[in-house]
Write a protein that holds these residues in place. Sequence first.
Motif, PDB file in Angstrom:
ATOM      1  N   PHE A  60       0.807  -1.238   0.412  1.00 23.26           N
ATOM      2  CA  PHE A  60       0.189   0.350  -0.023  1.00 23.26           C
ATOM      3  C   PHE A  60       0.757   1.859  -0.251  1.00 23.26           C
ATOM      4  O   PHE A  60       0.505   2.357  -0.481  1.00 23.26           O
ATOM      5  N   VAL A  61       1.601   1.325   0.993  1.00 27.09           N
ATOM      6  CA  VAL A  61       2.825   1.764   0.647  1.00 27.09           C
ATOM      7  C   VAL A  61       3.452   2.297  -1.243  1.00 27.09           C
ATOM      8  O   VAL A  61       3.461   3.652  -1.281  1.00 27.09           O
ATOM      9  N   GLN A  62       3.468   1.261  -1.244  1.00 22.66           N
ATOM     10  CA  GLN A  62       4.603   1.643  -2.529  1.00 22.66           C
ATOM     11  C   GLN A  62       3.683   2.128  -3.863  1.00 22.66           C
ATOM     12  O   GLN A  62       3.638   3.261  -4.420  1.00 22.66           O
ATOM     13  N   THR A  63       2.848   1.107  -3.756  1.00 18.07           N
ATOM     14  CA  THR A  63       1.709   1.885  -4.753  1.00 18.07           C
ATOM     15  C   THR A  63       1.055   3.106  -4.225  1.00 18.07           C
ATOM     16  O   THR A  63       0.626   4.426  -5.603  1.00 18.07           O
ATOM     17  N   ASN A  64       0.669   3.627  -3.569  1.00 14.76           N
ATOM     18  CA  ASN A  64      -0.468   4.443  -2.914  1.00 14.76           C
ATOM     19  C   ASN A  64       0.642   5.584  -2.571  1.00 14.76           C
ATOM     20  O   ASN A  64      -0.149   6.948  -2.887  1.00 14.76           O
ATOM     21  N   LEU A  65       1.507   5.559  -2.029  1.00 17.32           N
ATOM     22  CA  LEU A  65       2.159   6.671  -2.052  1.00 17.32           C
ATOM     23  C   LEU A  65       3.252   6.654  -3.210  1.00 17.32           C
ATOM     24  O   LEU A  65       3.482   8.026  -3.839  1.00 17.32           O
ATOM     25  N   ILE A  66       4.291   6.011  -3.241  1.00 18.24           N
ATOM     26  CA  ILE A  66       5.613   6.256  -3.910  1.00 18.24           C
ATOM     27  C   ILE A  66       4.542   6.182  -5.518  1.00 18.24           C
ATOM     28  O   ILE A  66       5.427   7.028  -6.343  1.00 18.24           O
ATOM     29  N   GLY A  67       3.686   5.352  -5.968  1.00 13.89           N
ATOM     30  CA  GLY A  67       3.406   5.359  -7.211  1.00 13.89           C
ATOM     31  C   GLY A  67       2.861   6.738  -7.465  1.00 13.89           C
ATOM     32  O   GLY A  67       2.754   7.111  -8.579  1.00 13.89           O
ATOM     33  N   THR A  68       1.441   6.972  -6.689  1.00 11.51           N
ATOM     34  CA  THR A  68       1.666   8.833  -6.762  1.00 11.51           C
ATOM     35  C   THR A  68       2.521   9.986  -6.716  1.00 11.51           C
ATOM     36  O   THR A  68       2.082  10.492  -7.782  1.00 11.51           O
ATOM     37  N   TYR A  69       3.400   9.483  -6.468  1.00 10.14           N
ATOM     38  CA  TYR A  69       4.453  10.553  -6.089  1.00 10.14           C
ATOM     39  C   TYR A  69       5.207  10.511  -7.455  1.00 10.14           C
ATOM     40  O   TYR A  69       5.321  11.461  -8.548  1.00 10.14           O
ATOM     41  N   THR A  70       5.659   9.602  -8.321  1.00  8.78           N
ATOM     42  CA  THR A  70       5.708   8.802  -9.586  1.00  8.78           C
ATOM     43  C   THR A  70       5.283   9.709 -10.644  1.00  8.78           C
ATOM     44  O   THR A  70       5.615  10.102 -11.398  1.00  8.78           O
ATOM     45  N   LEU A  71       4.076   9.591 -10.025  1.00 12.31           N
ATOM     46  CA  LEU A  71       2.881  10.043 -11.939  1.00 12.31           C
ATOM     47  C   LEU A  71       3.086  11.344 -11.335  1.00 12.31           C
ATOM     48  O   LEU A  71       2.217  12.620 -12.676  1.00 12.31           O
ATOM     49  N   LEU A  72       3.216  12.132 -10.211  1.00 15.00           N
ATOM     50  CA  LEU A  72       2.866  12.937 -10.320  1.00 15.00           C
ATOM     51  C   LEU A  72       4.232  14.425 -10.658  1.00 15.00           C
ATOM     52  O   LEU A  72       3.649  15.222 -11.608  1.00 15.00           O
ATOM     53  N   GLU A  73       5.217  13.459 -10.630  1.00 14.58           N
ATOM     54  CA  GLU A  73       6.393  13.866 -11.105  1.00 14.58           C
ATOM     55  C   GLU A  73       6.698  13.490 -12.517  1.00 14.58           C
ATOM     56  O   GLU A  73       6.826  14.591 -13.144  1.00 14.58           O
ATOM     57  N   ALA A  74       6.114  12.988 -12.877  1.00 19.41           N
ATOM     58  CA  ALA A  74       6.143  12.940 -14.204  1.00 19.41           C
ATOM     59  C   ALA A  74       5.072  13.896 -15.248  1.00 19.41           C
ATOM     60  O   ALA A  74       5.351  14.576 -16.436  1.00 19.41           O
ATOM     61  N   ALA A  75       4.003  13.711 -14.439  1.00 13.90           N
ATOM     62  CA  ALA A  75       3.142  14.657 -15.571  1.00 13.90           C
ATOM     63  C   ALA A  75       3.088  16.358 -14.957  1.00 13.90           C
ATOM     64  O   ALA A  75       4.136  17.265 -15.931  1.00 13.90           O
ATOM     65  N   ARG A  76       4.531  16.728 -13.762  1.00 10.66           N
ATOM     66  CA  ARG A  76       4.897  17.568 -13.933  1.00 10.66           C
ATOM     67  C   ARG A  76       6.578  17.777 -15.082  1.00 10.66           C
ATOM     68  O   ARG A  76       5.673  18.731 -15.568  1.00 10.66           O
ATOM     69  N   SER A  77       6.247  17.384 -14.828  1.00  8.85           N
ATOM     70  CA  SER A  77       7.870  17.261 -15.921  1.00  8.85           C
ATOM     71  C   SER A  77       6.986  17.585 -17.265  1.00  8.85           C
ATOM     72  O   SER A  77       7.391  18.327 -18.111  1.00  8.85           O
ATOM     73  N   TYR A  78       6.322  16.538 -17.653  1.00  6.61           N
ATOM     74  CA  TYR A  78       5.372  16.858 -18.521  1.00  6.61           C
ATOM     75  C   TYR A  78       4.482  17.902 -18.961  1.00  6.61           C
ATOM     76  O   TYR A  78       4.935  18.878 -20.526  1.00  6.61           O
ATOM     77  N   TRP A  79       3.733  18.878 -17.959  1.00  2.15           N
ATOM     78  CA  TRP A  79       3.383  20.102 -17.607  1.00  2.15           C
ATOM     79  C   TRP A  79       4.382  21.060 -18.075  1.00  2.15           C
ATOM     80  O   TRP A  79       3.540  22.191 -18.915  1.00  2.15           O
ATOM     81  N   THR A  80       5.324  20.720 -17.545  1.00  9.46           N
ATOM     82  CA  THR A  80       6.012  22.510 -18.144  1.00  9.46           C
ATOM     83  C   THR A  80       6.430  22.348 -19.145  1.00  9.46           C
ATOM     84  O   THR A  80       6.887  23.056 -19.928  1.00  9.46           O
ATOM     85  N   THR A  81       6.221  21.285 -20.111  1.00 12.91           N
ATOM     86  CA  THR A  81       6.505  21.792 -21.502  1.00 12.91           C
ATOM     87  C   THR A  81       5.838  21.930 -22.217  1.00 12.91           C
ATOM     88  O   THR A  81       5.520  22.721 -23.662  1.00 12.91           O
ATOM     89  N   LEU A  82       4.487  22.426 -21.540  1.00 12.47           N
ATOM     90  CA  LEU A  82       3.629  22.277 -22.602  1.00 12.47           C
ATOM     91  C   LEU A  82       3.762  24.271 -22.355  1.00 12.47           C
ATOM     92  O   LEU A  82       3.957  24.670 -21.335  1.00 12.47           O
ATOM     93  N   ARG A  83       2.599  24.813 -24.069  1.00 10.94           N
ATOM     94  CA  ARG A  83       2.411  25.994 -23.446  1.00 10.94           C
ATOM     95  C   ARG A  83       1.002  26.714 -23.726  1.00 10.94           C
ATOM     96  O   ARG A  83       0.104  25.709 -24.121  1.00 10.94           O
TER      97      ARG A  83
END
Length: 357
Positions: free
Chosen positions: A99-122
């Motif tokens: 639960f720690v791995q998926t719900n916490l680490i997984g969500t953190y990983t998605l947030l960082e991937a989304a943030r990195s992608y979002w910053t490339t948008l204009r």
Amino acid sequence: MNAKTLLITGGAGFIGSALIRHLIKTTDYQVINIDKLTYAGNLASLAQVVDHQRYHFIQADIADATRMQQLFADYRPAAILHLAAESHVDRSIDGPAAFVQTNLIGTYTLLEAARSYWTTLRGSEQRQFRFQHISTDEVFGTLGEHGLFSEASPYQPNSPYSATKAGSDHLVRAWHHTYGLPVLVTNCSNNYGPYQFPEKLIPLMILNGLAGKSLPVYGDGQHIRDWLYVEDHVRALQLILEQGRPGETYNIGGQNERTNLEVVNQICSTLDSLQPTTSGRTYRELIQFVTDRPGHDVRYAIDASKIRRELGWQPREDFDSGLQKTVQWYLDNHDWCKQIQNGHYQQQRLGLQELGL
């Protein structure tokens, strides 16, 4: 950015598959389903859409940062709807690490991937992007006899499951307030309906009853839940995605409070009506009270007035109509149930792994 492409995590699960079926049937979105296919993921729940040109499945772990970044780059979605989670309280008590791995680490990983992608948008593409995080009312802990959970209720999780979901909610809010990522958070009450994994209360009682097995009820059966038909939930999720305000939280509830014992009794009555036992006995005779589980919250109930007021959402099913449809679905879909019960559905995961997918 492809304005009509959505990434959906956990799309082979109960709520995720309902959301995908709904989106493919009623919208023109292209849906990319990202699912690890753990025990609760079942591609048979997506048989209706598997060959649709706007649906694509990818087996992947949301905690795999490289893979998540690549998927954002490949599909350039307009939004991600994050439903992937370990969600069963009993399993979280026995094995909290997953639960720690998926719900916490997984969500953190998605947030960082989304943030990195979002910053490339204009321009408008960056303003229109959304990270929608689907959570639970269990993060609020337990209620007394009166009152409802609102969006402003304090967090008081009481199980490893609810604690990790609470933590993921906090991460999502932090990425909004710290980095400006346009997020939406939803907290829903107990879902039920077709295709639900049979470790959950309602399908467990239906299938146990049909098999003539005992119907185990924790404690005295007086724990109260607010029940939400899954198709009403996914309509709300689409509405929030399209009209919700970034940074806001929306509670989604069915206003159907029932004790667990009331739910089980109503399932028994419905089965008595739709498929009576051959022995002439009632299904209620199978009810067996068992030792309560640790940290079992007494009552949950959702105040859904915000989504009703701001977005005009209303559930279409009350508990009576929703339960009738649910019991009938399980009676009509023996093959799906049999695959779950004998474990054959898990061969899909093993087969995909052998193919390197």
